[in-house]
Design an enzyme around this catalytic site. Structure first.
Site, PDB file in Angstrom:
ATOM      1  N   THR A 290       0.831  -1.209   0.000  1.00  0.00           N
ATOM      2  CA  THR A 290       0.000   0.000   0.000  1.00  0.00           C
ATOM      3  C   THR A 290       0.862   1.255   0.000  1.00  0.00           C
ATOM      4  O   THR A 290       0.375   2.351  -0.271  1.00  0.00           O
ATOM      5  CB  THR A 290      -0.939   0.016   1.219  1.00  0.00           C
ATOM      6  OG1 THR A 290      -0.167  -0.200   2.406  1.00  0.00           O
ATOM      7  CG2 THR A 290      -1.969  -1.099   1.113  1.00  0.00           C
TER       8      THR A 290
ATOM      9  N   ASP B  57      -5.021  -7.961  14.667  1.00  0.00           N
ATOM     10  CA  ASP B  57      -6.201  -7.774  13.829  1.00  0.00           C
ATOM     11  C   ASP B  57      -6.291  -8.798  12.701  1.00  0.00           C
ATOM     12  O   ASP B  57      -7.299  -8.855  11.993  1.00  0.00           O
ATOM     13  CB  ASP B  57      -6.209  -6.351  13.243  1.00  0.00           C
ATOM     14  CG  ASP B  57      -4.990  -6.060  12.372  1.00  0.00           C
ATOM     15  OD1 ASP B  57      -4.013  -6.828  12.438  1.00  0.00           O
ATOM     16  OD2 ASP B  57      -5.024  -5.066  11.627  1.00  0.00           O
TER      17      ASP B  57
ATOM     18  N   LYS C  69      -9.526  -0.068   8.922  1.00  0.00           N
ATOM     19  CA  LYS C  69     -10.057   1.058   8.160  1.00  0.00           C
ATOM     20  C   LYS C  69     -11.562   1.192   8.390  1.00  0.00           C
ATOM     21  O   LYS C  69     -12.289   0.212   8.449  1.00  0.00           O
ATOM     22  CB  LYS C  69      -9.784   0.882   6.657  1.00  0.00           C
ATOM     23  CG  LYS C  69      -8.307   0.806   6.295  1.00  0.00           C
ATOM     24  CD  LYS C  69      -7.614   2.130   6.532  1.00  0.00           C
ATOM     25  CE  LYS C  69      -6.152   2.071   6.178  1.00  0.00           C
ATOM     26  NZ  LYS C  69      -5.455   3.341   6.415  1.00  0.00           N
TER      27      LYS C  69
ATOM     28  N   ARG D 273     -10.647   1.581   1.030  1.00  0.00           N
ATOM     29  CA  ARG D 273      -9.374   2.098   0.559  1.00  0.00           C
ATOM     30  C   ARG D 273      -9.530   2.617  -0.865  1.00  0.00           C
ATOM     31  O   ARG D 273     -10.320   2.093  -1.652  1.00  0.00           O
ATOM     32  CB  ARG D 273      -8.311   0.994   0.548  1.00  0.00           C
ATOM     33  CG  ARG D 273      -7.885   0.525   1.922  1.00  0.00           C
ATOM     34  CD  ARG D 273      -6.820  -0.554   1.783  1.00  0.00           C
ATOM     35  NE  ARG D 273      -6.423  -1.104   3.072  1.00  0.00           N
ATOM     36  CZ  ARG D 273      -5.441  -0.645   3.819  1.00  0.00           C
ATOM     37  NH1 ARG D 273      -4.749   0.406   3.409  1.00  0.00           N
ATOM     38  NH2 ARG D 273      -5.135  -1.202   4.967  1.00  0.00           N
TER      39      ARG D 273
ATOM     40  N   HIS E 124       6.797   1.034   7.871  1.00  0.00           N
ATOM     41  CA  HIS E 124       7.089   1.864   9.037  1.00  0.00           C
ATOM     42  C   HIS E 124       7.258   0.941  10.239  1.00  0.00           C
ATOM     43  O   HIS E 124       7.085  -0.281  10.117  1.00  0.00           O
ATOM     44  CB  HIS E 124       6.005   2.933   9.260  1.00  0.00           C
ATOM     45  CG  HIS E 124       4.611   2.407   9.413  1.00  0.00           C
ATOM     46  ND1 HIS E 124       4.219   1.633  10.493  1.00  0.00           N
ATOM     47  CD2 HIS E 124       3.510   2.552   8.634  1.00  0.00           C
ATOM     48  CE1 HIS E 124       2.927   1.332  10.379  1.00  0.00           C
ATOM     49  NE2 HIS E 124       2.480   1.866   9.264  1.00  0.00           N
TER      50      HIS E 124
ATOM     51  N   LYS F 269      -1.084   4.928  20.619  1.00  0.00           N
ATOM     52  CA  LYS F 269      -0.574   3.920  19.696  1.00  0.00           C
ATOM     53  C   LYS F 269       0.920   4.081  19.480  1.00  0.00           C
ATOM     54  O   LYS F 269       1.408   5.178  19.268  1.00  0.00           O
ATOM     55  CB  LYS F 269      -1.317   4.009  18.363  1.00  0.00           C
ATOM     56  CG  LYS F 269      -1.063   2.833  17.429  1.00  0.00           C
ATOM     57  CD  LYS F 269      -1.961   2.904  16.217  1.00  0.00           C
ATOM     58  CE  LYS F 269      -1.747   1.710  15.298  1.00  0.00           C
ATOM     59  NZ  LYS F 269      -2.621   1.759  14.111  1.00  0.00           N
TER      60      LYS F 269
ATOM     61  N   LYS G 240       3.690   6.299  16.310  1.00  0.00           N
ATOM     62  CA  LYS G 240       3.264   7.566  15.737  1.00  0.00           C
ATOM     63  C   LYS G 240       3.891   8.726  16.506  1.00  0.00           C
ATOM     64  O   LYS G 240       4.029   8.678  17.720  1.00  0.00           O
ATOM     65  CB  LYS G 240       1.732   7.693  15.801  1.00  0.00           C
ATOM     66  CG  LYS G 240       0.990   6.631  14.995  1.00  0.00           C
ATOM     67  CD  LYS G 240       1.160   6.834  13.504  1.00  0.00           C
ATOM     68  CE  LYS G 240       0.327   5.848  12.704  1.00  0.00           C
ATOM     69  NZ  LYS G 240       0.473   6.030  11.264  1.00  0.00           N
ATOM     70  N   THR G 241       4.289   9.764  15.781  1.00  0.00           N
ATOM     71  CA  THR G 241       4.833  10.958  16.412  1.00  0.00           C
ATOM     72  C   THR G 241       4.113  12.170  15.848  1.00  0.00           C
ATOM     73  O   THR G 241       3.281  12.050  14.951  1.00  0.00           O
ATOM     74  CB  THR G 241       6.333  11.098  16.121  1.00  0.00           C
ATOM     75  OG1 THR G 241       6.515  11.388  14.720  1.00  0.00           O
ATOM     76  CG2 THR G 241       7.092   9.828  16.469  1.00  0.00           C
TER      77      THR G 241
ATOM     78  N   HIS H  16       4.739  -1.789  11.070  1.00  0.00           N
ATOM     79  CA  HIS H  16       4.837  -3.009  10.258  1.00  0.00           C
ATOM     80  C   HIS H  16       5.935  -3.929  10.780  1.00  0.00           C
ATOM     81  O   HIS H  16       5.878  -5.146  10.610  1.00  0.00           O
ATOM     82  CB  HIS H  16       5.192  -2.667   8.800  1.00  0.00           C
ATOM     83  CG  HIS H  16       4.138  -1.910   8.060  1.00  0.00           C
ATOM     84  ND1 HIS H  16       4.412  -0.752   7.379  1.00  0.00           N
ATOM     85  CD2 HIS H  16       2.822  -2.158   7.881  1.00  0.00           C
ATOM     86  CE1 HIS H  16       3.304  -0.311   6.811  1.00  0.00           C
ATOM     87  NE2 HIS H  16       2.333  -1.141   7.100  1.00  0.00           N
TER      88      HIS H  16
ATOM     89  N   GLN I  37      -6.507 -14.049   1.227  1.00  0.00           N
ATOM     90  CA  GLN I  37      -5.438 -14.330   2.183  1.00  0.00           C
ATOM     91  C   GLN I  37      -5.445 -15.803   2.574  1.00  0.00           C
ATOM     92  O   GLN I  37      -4.382 -16.389   2.798  1.00  0.00           O
ATOM     93  CB  GLN I  37      -5.573 -13.446   3.421  1.00  0.00           C
ATOM     94  CG  GLN I  37      -4.393 -13.600   4.398  1.00  0.00           C
ATOM     95  CD  GLN I  37      -4.385 -12.547   5.487  1.00  0.00           C
ATOM     96  OE1 GLN I  37      -4.802 -11.416   5.276  1.00  0.00           O
ATOM     97  NE2 GLN I  37      -3.908 -12.927   6.664  1.00  0.00           N
TER      98      GLN I  37
END
Length: 417
Positions: free
Chosen positions: A40, A190, A82, A86, A45, A227, A230-231, A48, A169
């Site tokens: 995607t 998830d 989501k 998407r 990051h 979470k 994240k920054t 992942h 999947q």
């Protein structure tokens, strides 16, 4: 130590199917396992990275790791996490992302006990009627609706395209089970519904006694409940063009005392004895931040290499001490990426005039006062001379001028070429 026991000690297991059998299986032989990622974007990051660190541990323990780059699944979109559909990417963009992610995985995993495949290779060969007859018939809609990954989207609505992601999947797991002797799939918390759906498909299509297994990792939250990963500036990427190695190093260095030991367990390959020693130092001498420093060193070395660690430490020391003269142009690009930046002409200028022109000082009066008091440094040298001339060609290949006001306020001036 059995790899399952090690993962438990590291707090890395959320759910696991048939734990007793899986524990015995990984102790008896080299097991094939896989983790997948959809293209995607053109970089992973650190969010992942979490399941892939678990995959790496299996690889290092002698098991046969497989990575699935989801060129097929990524072309339709995973509904996980989501609240809305998407936006589909062009196939050209998907293929570009595939290539970039494959290169990242090759750097992280090397070549031993690793197979990287793209599910576009097999999913693209299934025609519509075969999909419906050979696979769709084996999935009960009521069961699929009960999976959390689908149920979370029912109120807002979900397209048939994303609804079928779970089937695709599952086909991946069955294909790898049949063709590559892969018995275990790992993923984020998830992904439990998708992974167990794959196990169900294998049970229906497999005529042997060989079992398939699922293992998921916990959702990672920081001590304050927010979470992880994240920054204020956004995600922390593995691509050095998106997040420089210096920024990457600083992210880990600045972790909370309450989180650092958990992250050492998750993201490093340090032994239990080493991590226990660092945990003790957090309790006794938290101000030294030795655990954070070790965390930053280990993860940065894993992702970017040992030279990147040396460079990040060099930049950090220069900025802390104020002796920026030792930095080169590449290090300045990294260390000053998010600092106030201005463009200046390639010409010599009196320091007072220059400070006002660049808005580092609001007035000539304030500029003269700060220079006289020794509050201004140019390129690492404290300036007290009101007649000092700033020469853009004097340092850093004529590309930059670094100004510092006080002890911590840095400014970067890019010299126009």
């Amino acid at each position: 130590m059995n790899i399952i026991d090690e993962l438990k000690w590291r707090g890395a297991i959320n759910q696991m199917s048939d734990e007793e059998s899986l524990h015995r299986l990984v102790a008896e032989k080299s097991v094939g396992l896989y983790c997948g990622v959809d293209p995607t974007g053109d970089s992973l990051h650190i969010g992942h990275l979490i399941p892939f660190m678990m995959l790496k541990r299996f690889q290092m323990a002698g098991h046969r790791a497989h990575i699935v780059i989801g060129g097929g699944t990524g072309s339709i979109g995973d509904p996980s996490g989501k609240k809305s559909e998407r936006v589909l990417q062009s196939m050209e963009q998907v293929h570009h992302n595939e290539q970039k992610l494959t290169e990242q995985m090759e750097r992280l995993f090397g070549k031993d006990n690793i197979t990287i495949v793209n599910n576009y290779q097999w999913l693209s060969k299934i025609d519509l009627l075969s999909f419906l007859r050979d696979y769709g018939k084996l999935f009960n809609v009521n069961t699929m609706l009960g999976k959390e990954i689908i149920a979370s989207r029912l109120e807002a609505g979900i397209s048939f395209t994303e609804f079928t992601y779970q089937i695709l999947q599952s086909i991946d797991f069955y294909h790898l089970f049949k063709e590559n002797d892969v018995q275990l799939q790992i993923g984020g918390a998830d992904q439990w519904g998708n992974i167990t759906a794959g196990i169900d498909l294998i049970h229906k299509l497999n005529d042997s006694d060989k079992k398939a297994f699922a293992l998921t990792i916990p959702l990672m939250l920081k001590a304050d409940g927010t979470k992880f990963g994240k920054t204020a500036g956004g995600a922390i990427w593995l691509d050095p063009e998106k997040t420089t190695p210096y920024e990457f190093y600083q992210f880990w260095l600045n972790q909370d005392d309450r989180d650092v030991i958990k992250y050492l367990k998750y993201f490093t390959f340090l032994s239990r004895a080493e991590i226990d020693q660092l945990a003790e130092k957090v309790k006794i001498q938290p101000e030294k931040r030795e655990a954070q420093r070790r965390l930053a060193e280990e993860v940065t070395a894993f992702v970017h290499g040992k030279e990147a660690v040396k460079q990040a430490e060099h930049i950090s020391q220069a900025l802390f001490s104020g002796d920026v003269r030792q930095l080169n142009a590449v290090e300045i690009e990294q260390g000053f990426k998010n600092m106030p930046t201005v463009e200046v002409e390639n010409q010599a200028e009196n320091i007072i005039e220059w400070l006002v022109q660049t808005n580092i000082e609001k007035s000539k009066r304030q500029a003269r006062e700060d220079v006289t008091n020794g509050a201004i440094s140019i390129n690492g040298e404290r300036i007290r001379d009101l007649e000092f001339t700033i020469d853009p060609a004097a340092n850093f290949d004529g590309k930059f001028i670094i100004a510092r006001r006080g002890k911590k306020k840095y400014f970067l001036a890019r010299v126009k070429r």
